[in-house]
Structures are given as C-alpha cells and as structure tokens.
Write an enzyme that holds these catalytic residues in place. Structure first.
Site, PDB file in Angstrom:
ATOM      1  CG  ASP A  32      -1.830   1.224   1.258  1.00 51.40           C
ATOM      2  OD1 ASP A  32      -2.450   1.526   0.219  1.00 51.40           O
ATOM      3  OD2 ASP A  32      -1.902   1.885   2.314  1.00 51.40           O
TER       4      ASP A  32
ATOM      5  CG  ASP B  43      -1.720   3.064   6.044  1.00 50.26           C
ATOM      6  OD1 ASP B  43      -2.554   3.528   5.249  1.00 50.26           O
ATOM      7  OD2 ASP B  43      -1.084   3.776   6.849  1.00 50.26           O
TER       8      ASP B  43
ATOM      9  CD  GLU C 185      -3.019   1.513  -3.403  1.00 47.50           C
ATOM     10  OE1 GLU C 185      -4.136   1.982  -3.151  1.00 47.50           O
ATOM     11  OE2 GLU C 185      -1.974   1.913  -2.869  1.00 47.50           O
TER      12      GLU C 185
END
Length: 406
Positions: free
Chosen positions: A223, A390, A307
């Site tokens: 993340d 997170d 991501e």
C-alpha cells in the site's frame, strides 16, 4: 517459450549476426535439456572527466544532434503539410546524409551514429504522437539542460579499460573515467550526457549474463502512502525520507540569491550551478534509497502486488503535489517492474478504483466510513476484527492480485 527464447539469445555467438538455421536448431536442442543462461541488456553509468578538446567535441556533438533533430522534424512536417504523405526514419536519414551534410560541412566532423540516433529518436517521438496520443514532437532548444547523444558499437570503437580507468569513445579517443563497477559482456552502445550541474557521464549498454535471485514461496501486497513510503501486508513500514523538506531551506535561499543576479551573468550561472548540485544530491539520495527498498522487496517475495495509481491526476491537488512528487511512487514501481522481470518474479498492479481501504480483509465487509482519510484504525461491525488502515489495505491488495493470477 520465454525461457527457450532466453536460451537462444544466451547461446547466440557474440557479434555474429549471420547465424545459420542449423546453428539455431542446435541452440534450441540445448535449451530443451535446460542448459541455458539468461542474458539481459544492462546499462552501467560512469562519470567521465573530458579534457578541454574533448569537451569542445562533446559540445559540438550535442549541437549537431539538436540541429539534425530539428531539421529532420521540420522536413517531415513540411512533406506532410504539402503532400499529405508520411515519410520513414530511413528517408529522414537519407535526407540528412544527402542534403544536410552537403549544405553543412561541419556535420561531417561528428560521429555518424550520433546523428542517426538523433533522427531515430525524433521518429520515435513522432510515432508516439499517433500511436500513444502523446504530444506532438517539440523542436529542441540549446538552452535545455537535457544534453545527450548515443553512439553504437562497431569494430571496437567503444572500449572500457578498468586498469587505466579510461573509456574509448568515437571521435573522443580515451577519456578519463571513474570506473566504480566492473562488468562482463558485449558492449552495444554508449550514451554521453551532461547534467545541469556541468558533470559529464557515459552510460554503457552491455549484453551481459544475469543470475536470477533464488525463488521464494512468499507473496506480498504493498500500500503506497505519503506519511510512509509504503506499508506491506506483513505490517512492515518503509519510511518516507522526505528529502525535499530536509533541503528546502537551502533551496529557498539559493533561489532567492538567483533572483537578484543579472540574467546570463557569471554570478547568475554560479548560483544556478549550486542549485543544480543541490537538486542532484536530492535525486541521488532518493534513488539510492528506492533501489535498496525495491531490491529488498524483490529478494524476499515471489509475487508483489501494488496499486496502479494515477499520479498525474493526483498531483493536481496543490496541497499534496509536493509531497507526492517527493515520495516518488512512479520510480519505486518502475524499479519493481523491471527487477521482477529480471528475477522471475510476478509484479501485478491492481485497478485504480479497487476499494482496498474500505474492505475488511477477514470477512470482506465494505465500510464506507473509511473514505475519510483521518480514520486510521477501525473495527469491522460484521466480524469484529480490528484493522490498521494501511496494513488492511495492503492485505486486500495482495488478495486481489492473487485472485487475478488464479
């Protein structure tokens, strides 16, 4: 097939481009029994210290490459506007050899491969305009700080001597260099560049053997963040160095001094060089840290999932633009991508709009309250599991990546 392709490339005779079909079949048979090595193209960058004559020659090459780039781009544009016809890079190269070199004799003083590569770079930019909808190629300016040219290897015109610490380059002969890293392999090309601080570098592209890192059974989700560089699904936190913040006062002071100097004066260029050196230090510290982080992640994990952030859109937020640029997400993901390819890892980017922060990693419940970024910890109302924002997002990212693989 990919491994067999690497085997054919690995066992290919160096420098021999006229390989017969029989030899290829022999190589293929060898690859079938597993006796193969992986060869990749790696660039080794060294700082060089040219003398006064060599600096003049390098400056001439920069100028001629810029001139040829602009002239061939104008020629291509003119042909399209008049005849509605697109010409190839070969036509542009012929135009340079037959017309430009005839009208401008000083172009013959420059390495021919440098001029050809400048034309090919222009062609690449032109093709991107149509295929990738990038901006139309711009004419190069001599005031631009990005100065470089590329020359190709042929008949031993590029050589690196690690004993005397000198690099042989076309038209420059032997140039003093700081050869801090050795390599073994076939040289393909060399790119000479000068950065805004005035330093000279050469990047040697080498076809060399690469040994993959040992495979592991561990997978990880990442993340990306601003407060911290990234947080893994294992709960490990990589800190954000915030380098710009550390050197911001020095940069502000130097920029203020520069604004009081007369344009194009000696003191103006002295101060400008100080600013460039400070930015160079910031860039080097950041890149060194990112290489260490990416190497650690690649070494310890077989599948890496992160991501796919739309950074161009995110920096439009003026409150976060500086912090996002400083953390350098793109550079981290770029390093992870090519290092994963080299070492037989899988690197996956999940969809931008996947709700990784809202989902419970235990039961899958979607909590809309976590859209508020101030919510750092929360308890799932369905299963009662406690989550750090997170770490939970990293676990969801990993799960989504493994789902895509399956």
């Amino acid at each position: 097939p990919e491994a067999e392709g690497c085997a054919i490339l690995a066992l290919w005779e160096r420098g021999n481009q006229k390989q017969t079909q029989i030899d290829v079949e022999k190589i293929y048979r060898k690859s079938r029994v597993g006796r193969w090595r992986q060869w990749v193209l790696k660039a080794y960058k060294y700082r060089i210290y040219p003398n006064s004559e060599q600096r003049i020659q390098i400056a001439k090459t920069f100028g001629c490459c810029r001139f040829v780039y602009n002239q061939t781009l104008a020629y291509r544009k003119e042909i399209y506007e008049k005849e509605k016809k697109s010409i190839s890079k070969t036509d542009c190269n012929n135009y340079c050899n037959r017309e430009l070199k005839k009208d401008y004799e000083w172009l013959k003083e420059i390495d021919k491969f440098a001029l050809t590569n400048a034309i090919y770079n222009m062609n690449t930019a032109y093709q991107k305009f149509f295929k990738e909808h990038a901006g139309y190629p711009k004419f190069k300016s001599k005031h631009d700080n990005h100065k470089s040219y590329t020359t190709n290897f042929t008949n031993g015109n590029i050589a690196v001597d690690f004993e005397t610490e000198k690099i042989k380059l076309p038209k420059l002969k032997a140039v003093k260099a700081r050869l801090h890293r050795e390599y073994s392999g076939q040289i393909k090309s060399a790119t000479v560049s000068q950065v805004s601080s005035g330093k000279y570098y050469v990047s040697i592209l080498v076809e060399t053997e690469h040994k993959e890192l040992a495979h592991t059974n561990h997978n990880i989700g990442i993340d990306l963040g601003i407060k911290d560089l990234c947080i893994t699904s294992d709960g490990k936190v990589y800190e954000n160095l915030k380098i710009i913040k550390k050197y911001e006062k020095q940069l502000v002071k130097l920029q203020r001094q520069l604004s009081h100097k007369g344009k194009r004066s000696k003191n103006y260029y002295k101060t400008k060089k100080k600013i460039a050196l400070r930015h160079e230090k910031i860039r080097n510290i950041r890149k060194d840290y990112l290489h260490k982080v990416s190497h650690e992640i690649i070494s310890e994990n077989q599948v890496i999932v992160s991501e796919n952030l739309q950074i161009k859109n995110m920096v439009k937020n003026h409150h976060l633009a500086k912090a996002i640029s400083d953390v350098s997400w793109y550079e981290l993901t770029r390093q992870l991508e090519y290092k994963a390819k080299w070492n037989g890892r899988k690197y996956i980017k999940i969809d931008t709009f996947y709700a990784s922060s809202q989902l419970c990693s235990v039961c899958g419940y979607q909590n809309p309250d976590t859209k508020d970024l101030s919510v750092r910890t929360w308890i799932c109302p369905k299963c009662g599991a406690g989550h750090d924002r997170d770490i939970n997002a990293a676990k969801n990212i990993l799960a989504e990546g493994l789902r895509q693989i399956a």
